[in-house]
Design a protein around this motif. Structure first.
Motif, PDB file in Angstrom:
ATOM      1  N   ALA A   1       0.819  -1.215   0.000  1.00 52.27           N
ATOM      2  CA  ALA A   1       0.000   0.000   0.000  1.00 52.27           C
ATOM      3  C   ALA A   1       0.850   1.261   0.000  1.00 52.27           C
ATOM      4  CB  ALA A   1      -0.929  -0.010   1.214  1.00 52.27           C
ATOM      5  N   GLN A   2       1.993   1.233   0.711  1.00 54.85           N
ATOM      6  CA  GLN A   2       2.812   2.441   0.792  1.00 54.85           C
ATOM      7  C   GLN A   2       3.439   2.816  -0.547  1.00 54.85           C
ATOM      8  OE1 GLN A   2       3.285  -0.266   2.739  1.00 54.85           O
ATOM      9  NE2 GLN A   2       5.363  -1.063   2.469  1.00 54.85           N
ATOM     10  N   ASN A   3       3.541   1.857  -1.483  1.00 60.07           N
ATOM     11  CA  ASN A   3       4.099   2.165  -2.799  1.00 60.07           C
ATOM     12  C   ASN A   3       3.238   3.186  -3.532  1.00 60.07           C
ATOM     13  OD1 ASN A   3       5.883   0.194  -2.073  1.00 60.07           O
ATOM     14  ND2 ASN A   3       5.254  -1.295  -3.618  1.00 60.07           N
ATOM     15  N   LEU A   4       1.938   2.971  -3.488  1.00 64.74           N
ATOM     16  CA  LEU A   4       1.023   3.897  -4.165  1.00 64.74           C
ATOM     17  C   LEU A   4       1.042   5.259  -3.491  1.00 64.74           C
ATOM     18  CD1 LEU A   4      -1.955   1.411  -4.703  1.00 64.74           C
ATOM     19  CD2 LEU A   4      -0.175   2.057  -6.321  1.00 64.74           C
ATOM     20  N   LEU A   5       1.155   5.273  -2.173  1.00 64.60           N
ATOM     21  CA  LEU A   5       1.210   6.539  -1.450  1.00 64.60           C
ATOM     22  C   LEU A   5       2.469   7.315  -1.832  1.00 64.60           C
ATOM     23  CD1 LEU A   5       0.059   8.473   0.667  1.00 64.60           C
ATOM     24  CD2 LEU A   5       1.201   7.107   2.433  1.00 64.60           C
ATOM     25  N   CYS A   6       3.580   6.618  -2.003  1.00 64.02           N
ATOM     26  CA  CYS A   6       4.821   7.276  -2.422  1.00 64.02           C
ATOM     27  C   CYS A   6       4.642   7.970  -3.767  1.00 64.02           C
ATOM     28  CB  CYS A   6       5.951   6.258  -2.521  1.00 64.02           C
ATOM     29  SG  CYS A   6       6.560   5.659  -0.931  1.00 64.02           S
ATOM     30  N   LEU A   7       3.990   7.310  -4.694  1.00 60.25           N
ATOM     31  CA  LEU A   7       3.774   7.916  -6.007  1.00 60.25           C
ATOM     32  C   LEU A   7       2.860   9.129  -5.914  1.00 60.25           C
ATOM     33  CD1 LEU A   7       3.428   4.746  -8.280  1.00 60.25           C
ATOM     34  CD2 LEU A   7       5.444   6.173  -7.862  1.00 60.25           C
ATOM     35  N   GLN A   8       1.867   9.062  -5.042  1.00 59.93           N
ATOM     36  CA  GLN A   8       0.996  10.224  -4.834  1.00 59.93           C
ATOM     37  C   GLN A   8       1.785  11.393  -4.253  1.00 59.93           C
ATOM     38  OE1 GLN A   8      -2.287   8.981  -2.393  1.00 59.93           O
ATOM     39  NE2 GLN A   8      -3.003   7.453  -3.860  1.00 59.93           N
ATOM     40  N   MET A   9       2.651  11.115  -3.279  1.00 59.07           N
ATOM     41  CA  MET A   9       3.448  12.174  -2.674  1.00 59.07           C
ATOM     42  C   MET A   9       4.448  12.735  -3.681  1.00 59.07           C
ATOM     43  SD  MET A   9       2.168  12.356   0.338  1.00 59.07           S
ATOM     44  CE  MET A   9       3.320  13.411   1.201  1.00 59.07           C
ATOM     45  N   ALA A  10       4.992  11.890  -4.542  1.00 60.70           N
ATOM     46  CA  ALA A  10       5.912  12.375  -5.576  1.00 60.70           C
ATOM     47  C   ALA A  10       5.197  13.325  -6.527  1.00 60.70           C
ATOM     48  CB  ALA A  10       6.504  11.195  -6.343  1.00 60.70           C
ATOM     49  N   ALA A  11       3.978  12.973  -6.897  1.00 58.89           N
ATOM     50  CA  ALA A  11       3.202  13.853  -7.777  1.00 58.89           C
ATOM     51  C   ALA A  11       2.919  15.196  -7.109  1.00 58.89           C
ATOM     52  CB  ALA A  11       1.901  13.171  -8.168  1.00 58.89           C
ATOM     53  N   SER A  12       2.760  15.184  -5.783  1.00 63.12           N
ATOM     54  CA  SER A  12       2.451  16.427  -5.063  1.00 63.12           C
ATOM     55  C   SER A  12       3.610  17.420  -5.090  1.00 63.12           C
ATOM     56  CB  SER A  12       2.071  16.118  -3.607  1.00 63.12           C
ATOM     57  OG  SER A  12       3.202  15.714  -2.854  1.00 63.12           O
ATOM     58  N   VAL A  13       4.844  16.929  -5.347  1.00 65.76           N
ATOM     59  CA  VAL A  13       5.989  17.847  -5.444  1.00 65.76           C
ATOM     60  C   VAL A  13       6.442  18.000  -6.897  1.00 65.76           C
ATOM     61  CG1 VAL A  13       6.770  17.391  -3.104  1.00 65.76           C
ATOM     62  CG2 VAL A  13       7.655  15.983  -4.971  1.00 65.76           C
TER      63      VAL A  13
END
Length: 529
Positions: free
Chosen positions: A251-263
């Protein structure tokens, strides 16, 4: 049942049952040591018959408890409260240090030490009751607990033993082959099961437990070192690589990609980008990790040439599948199906596990009494809840932000070339997980900030985001509270706290070297920098 000719198992003292499962009750220990003051053969006449005998004290180990408490008190009262933090925040950090120190030194069982820590936090008004047990509402927490009950179903029905014996027939001639086979199996099923915790508790922990018990390696006593401790640790440490294999493996993999998109980091094809970057270091990692553990901490039973034949004989004795085993297979199939397609159906992983448990309870394969009496589940719920709640408190009170901001600023101020700053920030990001009891919480607190620092220092955006995302999985095996799967493997009773911290640190160094060398070379080939 197995050939133990190559066993090197010299025990280092009997287990005190303070970590994981309790020792087998059939192993009776003498009520009094032979040199006790109350022994009729050694009691001096000048000692009153009712004189208290300190050898009978059965509470916490006093020296380790004092050392753990002293560490927290020293931080709280000898170190000034940093500017920007409240006394409450500093007190919570001191309490957390005491907690972690106690988990390493083990003055009490893990759950008991966590309970005392929670009590101290409430008495000192460091946290409210609601804050101290806030993580009890965490879905990962209950996924772990319910998955433990599913593991109990594997044990009770005999399905775990059947699967274990089938595995022994294929790759059971040595402990290293078993570890490599289990690690490879997890890599293969990661695209279908997007939860490291579910894989650990629903499949691998009960299978490893059954395999270990099949050769006489039991949780909670010295026989755990024969095979179970090695297999459990090898699977635990290998899981950090398999969780990195595909984007949907955790699950944390998808969250990492979301956070990357936020920056502002955009990836054209996230799935293929993730797989391309992870494939080489993951495949090397799942092979090298069991080998490193086998080299540094080999099991007592290393060669089992007769195990495959014995396993085949045991399968013949067991006969065809029983009705309860059939129901168990159906329940697990239901859970796996919902784990695979739960995203499309709107079914969370914890709900999938609850559905499977509901089938077992409704069919009578498991009784509610079975669940109530399965102590590893409830013990894990208590200590994991307290640690996750404390770690969440450190984040909400600003402790994490203060330290990460200060350390990041110090590194940035050194005016280093971007590769050096890249390495320094990764080490800091990795090491700070000792303060977290959740990978997703770590991502939410620090990922965007560290990714931004790297990009501003000149690190190529895709390299910054993807390397940090891979790093998130690598620190999931640092401690027994580092992740959901950590709690599962520790709760099985084969690993002691000191095993997890020491071997976790050794594997962490090996993993960082692997991904920092082979990974960087491979990412250069891919054109990420």
């Amino acid at each position: 049942m197995v050939d133990q000719e190559s066993s090197n198992g010299n025990g280092d003292g009997s287990s005190n049952g303070q970590d994981g499962a309790a020792p087998d009750s059939s192993i009776r220990q003498p009520l009094l040591p032979q040199n006790s003051l109350l022994s009729s053969s050694s009691n001096p006449s000048n000692i009153p018959p009712n004189w208290p005998d300190i050898t009978l004290y059965k509470g916490a180990k006093l020296a380790p408890a004092a050392a753990a408490i002293a560490a927290g008190l020293a931080l709280r009262y000898a170190v000034p409260v940093p500017e920007g933090l409240t006394d409450q925040a500093w007190s919570l950090l001191a309490l957390f240090v005491t907690m972690v120190s106690g988990l390493v030194l083990a003055p009490l069982p893990t759950g008991a030490w966590a309970f005392l820590g929670a009590t101290a936090g409430l008495l000192t008004h460091t946290l409210t009751f609601e804050q101290m047990f806030a993580a009890a509402n965490n879905t990962v927490m209950w996924l772990v607990v319910v998955s433990f009950f599913l593991a109990r179903g594997f044990e009770k029905t005999g399905l775990g033993e059947r699967i274990a014996n089938n595995l022994l027939t294929v790759c059971g001639s040595s402990s290293l082959q078993l570890a490599l086979g289990l690690a490879a199996a997890e890599v293969l099923i990661t695209p279908a099961m997007p939860s490291t915790t579910a894989r650990a508790a629903g499949i691998f922990m009960p299978v490893i437990k059954s395999v270990s018990q099949a050769v006489g390696s039991m949780p909670g006593d010295e026989s755990r070192k024969q095979l179970g401790a090695f297999l459990m640790q090898a699977q635990f440490q290998s899981s950090v690589h398999s969780s990195n294999f595909v984007m949907t493996a955790a699950a944390q993999n998808l969250l990492c990609l979301q956070m990357a998109a936020s920056v502002g980091v955009s990836l054209g094809d996230p799935f293929m980008t993730w797989l391309a970057g992870s494939s080489v270091p993951v495949l090397l990692g799942v092979v090298l990790t069991p080998c490193v553990l086998y080299w540094l901490w080999p099991p007592a039973i290393t060669s089992t040439p007769h195990a495959p034949a014995a396993a085949k004989a045991r399968l013949q004795e067991m006969g065809p599948l029983s009705a309860d085993e059939g129901v168990m297979i159906g329940a697990v199939t239901l859970a796996v199906g919902l784990w695979v397609f739960g995203g499309q159906l709107g079914v969370a992983p914890v709900t999938a596990a609850m559905c499977a448990l509901g089938v077992l309870l409704a069919s009578g394969v498991l009784s509610w009494q079975d669940c109530l009496q399965y102590t590893p589940a409830w013990d894990t719920l208590i200590w994991f809840t307290v640690l996750v709640s404390m770690a969440g408190g450190l984040q909400s009170l600003g402790v994490i932000d203060l330290f990460s901001g200060w350390a990041g600023g110090q590194l940035s101020g050194l005016d280093l070339p971007w590769p050096a700053l890249f390495a320094g920030l990764h080490l800091l990001f990795f090491g700070m997980h000792y303060l977290f009891a959740s990978q997703t919480a770590h991502v939410g607190a620090l990922f965007a900030a560290f990714c931004s620092l790297m990009i501003s220092a000149g690190v190529p955006p895709q390299l910054a985001a993807m390397s940090l995302a891979y790093n998130v999985n690598l620190f999931g095996s640092l401690t027994h509270y580092a992740s959901g799967q950590a709690a599962v493997y520790f709760g099985a009773g084969y690993l002691k706290t000191e095993d997890v911290f020491l071997q976790g640190a050794a594997c962490a160094v090996a993993n960082l070297l692997l991904w920092g060398s082979v990974g960087m070379l491979w990412w250069k080939v891919l054109g990420w920098y």
